[in-house]
Design a protein around this motif. Structure first.
Motif, mmCIF file in Angstrom:
data_model
loop_
_atom_site.group_PDB
_atom_site.id
_atom_site.type_symbol
_atom_site.label_atom_id
_atom_site.label_comp_id
_atom_site.label_asym_id
_atom_site.label_seq_id
_atom_site.Cartn_x
_atom_site.Cartn_y
_atom_site.Cartn_z
ATOM 1 N N ALA A 20 168.559 -5.943 37.033
ATOM 2 C CA ALA A 20 169.052 -7.200 37.204
ATOM 3 C C ALA A 20 167.823 -8.263 37.860
ATOM 4 C CB ALA A 20 170.234 -7.370 37.793
ATOM 5 N N GLN A 21 167.253 -7.664 38.791
ATOM 6 C CA GLN A 21 166.337 -8.481 39.642
ATOM 7 C C GLN A 21 165.247 -8.712 38.793
ATOM 8 O OE1 GLN A 21 166.318 -9.824 43.054
ATOM 9 N NE2 GLN A 21 168.599 -9.898 42.119
ATOM 10 N N ARG A 22 164.722 -7.559 37.975
ATOM 11 C CA ARG A 22 163.523 -7.654 37.193
ATOM 12 C C ARG A 22 163.852 -8.483 35.966
ATOM 13 N NH1 ARG A 22 162.510 -1.980 34.279
ATOM 14 N NH2 ARG A 22 164.165 -2.664 33.269
ATOM 15 N N ASN A 23 164.787 -8.656 35.444
ATOM 16 C CA ASN A 23 165.251 -9.726 34.299
ATOM 17 C C ASN A 23 165.379 -10.866 34.771
ATOM 18 O OD1 ASN A 23 165.582 -7.208 32.496
ATOM 19 N ND2 ASN A 23 167.672 -7.249 32.916
ATOM 20 N N LEU A 24 165.865 -11.193 36.180
ATOM 21 C CA LEU A 24 165.736 -12.654 36.836
ATOM 22 C C LEU A 24 164.182 -12.921 36.868
ATOM 23 C CD1 LEU A 24 166.717 -14.833 38.401
ATOM 24 C CD2 LEU A 24 166.629 -13.237 40.415
ATOM 25 N N LYS A 25 163.404 -12.049 37.481
ATOM 26 C CA LYS A 25 161.877 -12.332 37.823
ATOM 27 C C LYS A 25 161.303 -12.668 36.403
ATOM 28 C CE LYS A 25 160.541 -10.073 41.789
ATOM 29 N NZ LYS A 25 159.367 -9.201 42.455
ATOM 30 N N MET A 26 161.579 -11.880 35.247
ATOM 31 C CA MET A 26 160.873 -12.121 34.058
ATOM 32 C C MET A 26 161.364 -13.580 33.440
ATOM 33 S SD MET A 26 160.547 -8.024 32.846
ATOM 34 C CE MET A 26 160.083 -8.725 31.135
ATOM 35 N N ALA A 27 162.520 -13.985 33.707
ATOM 36 C CA ALA A 27 163.162 -15.038 33.019
ATOM 37 C C ALA A 27 162.414 -16.378 33.866
ATOM 38 C CB ALA A 27 164.657 -15.103 33.216
ATOM 39 N N ARG A 28 161.670 -16.500 34.740
ATOM 40 C CA ARG A 28 161.363 -17.569 35.593
ATOM 41 C C ARG A 28 160.305 -18.193 34.883
ATOM 42 N NH1 ARG A 28 162.231 -14.641 41.426
ATOM 43 N NH2 ARG A 28 164.070 -15.534 41.956
ATOM 44 N N SER A 29 159.273 -17.770 34.168
ATOM 45 C CA SER A 29 158.111 -18.166 33.517
ATOM 46 C C SER A 29 157.683 -17.243 32.671
ATOM 47 C CB SER A 29 157.100 -18.782 34.257
ATOM 48 O OG SER A 29 156.548 -17.607 35.136
ATOM 49 N N VAL A 30 156.838 -17.775 31.509
ATOM 50 C CA VAL A 30 156.061 -16.933 30.397
ATOM 51 C C VAL A 30 155.108 -16.177 31.352
ATOM 52 C CG1 VAL A 30 154.482 -16.906 28.520
ATOM 53 C CG2 VAL A 30 156.247 -18.807 28.708
ATOM 54 N N LEU A 220 158.459 6.364 62.327
ATOM 55 C CA LEU A 220 159.376 5.695 63.137
ATOM 56 C C LEU A 220 160.541 4.911 62.493
ATOM 57 C CD1 LEU A 220 156.953 3.306 65.072
ATOM 58 C CD2 LEU A 220 157.959 5.461 65.864
ATOM 59 N N ASP A 221 160.371 4.596 61.155
ATOM 60 C CA ASP A 221 161.522 4.180 60.342
ATOM 61 C C ASP A 221 160.982 4.356 59.014
ATOM 62 O OD1 ASP A 221 163.801 2.892 59.749
ATOM 63 O OD2 ASP A 221 163.394 0.939 60.404
ATOM 64 N N ALA A 222 161.773 4.324 57.987
ATOM 65 C CA ALA A 222 161.592 4.095 56.647
ATOM 66 C C ALA A 222 162.809 3.604 55.746
ATOM 67 C CB ALA A 222 161.490 5.700 55.823
ATOM 68 N N ALA A 223 162.435 2.828 54.771
ATOM 69 C CA ALA A 223 163.357 2.234 53.859
ATOM 70 C C ALA A 223 163.012 2.088 52.437
ATOM 71 C CB ALA A 223 163.593 0.826 54.513
ATOM 72 N N TYR A 224 164.016 1.919 51.483
ATOM 73 C CA TYR A 224 163.820 1.538 50.294
ATOM 74 C C TYR A 224 163.172 0.122 50.147
ATOM 75 C CZ TYR A 224 164.305 1.644 45.055
ATOM 76 O OH TYR A 224 163.726 1.467 43.756
ATOM 77 N N TRP A 225 161.900 0.110 49.207
ATOM 78 C CA TRP A 225 161.348 -1.100 49.212
ATOM 79 C C TRP A 225 161.699 -1.786 47.667
ATOM 80 C CZ3 TRP A 225 155.545 -1.773 50.928
ATOM 81 C CH2 TRP A 225 155.346 -3.148 51.144
ATOM 82 N N ARG A 226 162.329 -3.020 47.733
ATOM 83 C CA ARG A 226 162.506 -3.352 46.469
ATOM 84 C C ARG A 226 161.180 -4.496 46.345
ATOM 85 N NH1 ARG A 226 165.887 -8.953 45.326
ATOM 86 N NH2 ARG A 226 163.613 -9.575 45.729
ATOM 87 N N LYS A 227 160.333 -4.104 45.507
ATOM 88 C CA LYS A 227 158.845 -4.624 45.471
ATOM 89 C C LYS A 227 158.419 -4.488 44.060
ATOM 90 C CE LYS A 227 154.285 -4.447 47.510
ATOM 91 N NZ LYS A 227 154.338 -5.911 47.985
ATOM 92 N N GLY A 228 157.618 -5.552 43.426
ATOM 93 C CA GLY A 228 157.146 -5.497 42.115
ATOM 94 C C GLY A 228 157.952 -6.227 40.991
ATOM 95 N N CYS A 229 157.629 -5.888 39.998
ATOM 96 C CA CYS A 229 158.344 -6.318 38.657
ATOM 97 C C CYS A 229 158.567 -5.366 37.741
ATOM 98 C CB CYS A 229 157.670 -7.771 38.247
ATOM 99 S SG CYS A 229 158.531 -8.491 36.906
ATOM 100 N N SER A 230 157.652 -5.186 36.936
ATOM 101 C CA SER A 230 157.652 -4.067 35.812
ATOM 102 C C SER A 230 158.069 -2.616 36.488
ATOM 103 C CB SER A 230 156.415 -3.866 35.082
ATOM 104 O OG SER A 230 155.427 -3.583 35.753
ATOM 105 N N SER A 231 157.969 -2.432 37.626
ATOM 106 C CA SER A 231 158.261 -1.002 38.495
ATOM 107 C C SER A 231 159.499 -1.184 38.959
ATOM 108 C CB SER A 231 157.040 -0.829 39.506
ATOM 109 O OG SER A 231 156.897 -1.533 40.417
ATOM 110 N N LEU A 232 160.196 -2.255 39.202
ATOM 111 C CA LEU A 232 161.526 -2.240 39.669
ATOM 112 C C LEU A 232 162.239 -1.312 38.770
ATOM 113 C CD1 LEU A 232 162.267 -6.087 40.551
ATOM 114 C CD2 LEU A 232 161.908 -4.248 42.063
ATOM 115 N N GLY A 233 163.000 -0.502 39.875
ATOM 116 C CA GLY A 233 163.862 0.560 39.253
ATOM 117 C C GLY A 233 163.295 2.020 39.517
#
Length: 408
Positions: A20-30, A220-233
């Motif tokens: 859903a986040q990827r679709n949102l990003k892609m809807a913002r502009s051509v 020290l720490d690790a987390a899932y990173w929500r980053k990118g566009c086409s690679s989201l998921g």
């Protein structure tokens, strides 16, 4: 993201939200749509008639060569150059695919800047000129556009303190959970800790010239990173490491980017011999196309998935092309063409370079210093992507499941 939402997003629940986040990003502009729709580009390529554009020598190509995938990168000695910086789609293939993809990206940027169509034509001419010049004289220095000058100034002065504030929102030795970073399971945390317990991977953190090769490296720490566009998921983690925990020497932290390597969409040369493991394919492509970045990367397996790992340095910045003037558009096109030309040319001997340059200018008209195959390809791709973008927006609006996300 609210605290309650963070608690609900278990590893097996991420995919739906990320799509859903990827679709949102892609809807913002051509322009955003073009960045996130690599599949659309290769669908067009597959349906294009053979012989429509030159068949270049089989070399490592970026595979997703839009301008956002170029930018400053630092090597282990701290030197900074503008190079290709994303290799998810890298394969041994036809270098013409990188040129067309970059041409489309620049043409869309020109439209976003309200520049007339004739400027798009001139930009593509400059793109070809900058690219071809790297095959004749590697010593030439191209004028940098303002967008590159700006990001290079940022790269040359960027320090860990600023980097941590921008990427981690704090200076504490932890990764703050929230909109960008999500909690990971115990099994994910253990797998990441185990990976950096291996000397080969802890050594990735000590490759920088200023660090001791025998330094102790601790996760020290690790987390899932929500980053990118086409690679989201796809899987992506951030790991915060401490190098040599001696406070008297000053704490030295580094942030590792662990990214899943998936099968490339880019068509490969028929007889290309590439690593079968996708992480090793990405690593080899990076070494060939962007030595500064490639020397700071490793490939591995993490919980049964192929991944590649690199330390994120303050100097590694993405190139952003916003509103362009006509002059800036010309300079940017020529400069970026030269960056891709350099990455391709270093893989060819003198004879191959000369032959490839001649093939590039096939179908060039007397009136325009631009071959028909590039102009026609970009025109077709603009039409294809703009219509697909509008259909994507329509589908996005019809999807009520994530209606709380607004276009910003």
């Amino acid at each position: 993201m609210k605290k309650s939402q963070r608690q609900l997003l278990e590893p097996d629940q991420r995919l739906l939200f990320l799509r859903a986040q990827r679709n949102l990003k892609m809807a913002r502009s051509v322009q955003s749509y073009v960045r996130g729709s690599t599949t659309k580009f290769y669908e067009w390529l597959e349906t294009s008639s053979s012989g429509k554009f030159p068949e270049g020598p089989a070399i490592w190509i970026c595979g997703d060569c839009h301008f956002g995938n170029l930018g400053p990168v630092a090597n282990a000695d701290g030197q900074v150059e503008v190079q290709i910086r994303d290799f998810d789609q890298t394969v041994i293939g036809n270098p013409i695919h990188d040129l067309i993809r970059l041409g489309l990206s620049l043409a869309i940027a020109a439209r976003d800047s309200d520049l007339p169509g004739v400027i798009t034509l001139k930009m593509l001419e400059q793109l070809m000129e900058g690219y071809a010049q790297e095959f004749h004289d590697e010593t030439l220095t191209m004028p940098r556009p303002e967008c590159v000058k700006l990001v290079m100034r940022q790269a040359s002065t960027s320090k860990w303190k600023n980097f941590a504030k921008q990427n981690l929102d704090n200076l504490d030795p932890s990764i703050p959970l929230g909109k960008r970073f999500w909690p990971i399971s115990q099994s994910e945390s253990l797998a990441i800790t185990k990976m950096f317990g291996d000397k080969e991977f802890s050594g990735l953190a000590t490759r920088l010239r200023a660090r001791n090769d025998d330094a102790v490296v601790t996760v020290l720490d690790a987390a899932y990173w929500r980053k990118g566009c086409s690679s989201l998921g796809n899987l992506r983690y951030a790991a915060l490491l401490d190098i040599d925990q001696e406070v008297s020497k000053g704490r030295d932290f580094c942030l590792m980017d662990i990214k899943q390597a998936i099968k490339a969409l880019a068509p490969r040369a028929f007889d290309a011999k590439m690593p079968r493991d996708n992480g090793k394919r990405v690593l080899e492509g990076a070494l060939q196309l962007s030595p500064y970045l490639g020397e700071r990367m490793l490939a591995s397996q993490l919980m049964g998935c192929s991944v590649f790992i690199r330390e994120l340095l303050p100097q590694d910045l993405k190139l952003e092309v916003n509103k362009l003037t006509q002059l800036e558009a010309m300079i940017a096109a020529k400069y970026l063409g030269s960056i891709v030309g350099k990455a391709h040319a270093r893989q060819m001997d003198a004879g191959t370079r000369s032959k490839w340059c001649g093939e590039l200018l096939r179908n060039q008209t007397k009136k325009f210093e631009l071959p028909d195959w590039l102009w026609n390809s970009v025109v077709e791709l603009i039409a294809t992507h703009e219509s697909s973008y509008l259909e994507h927006c329509r589908t996005y609006v019809m999807d009520t499941e994530f209606s709380e996300h607004k276009i910003e």
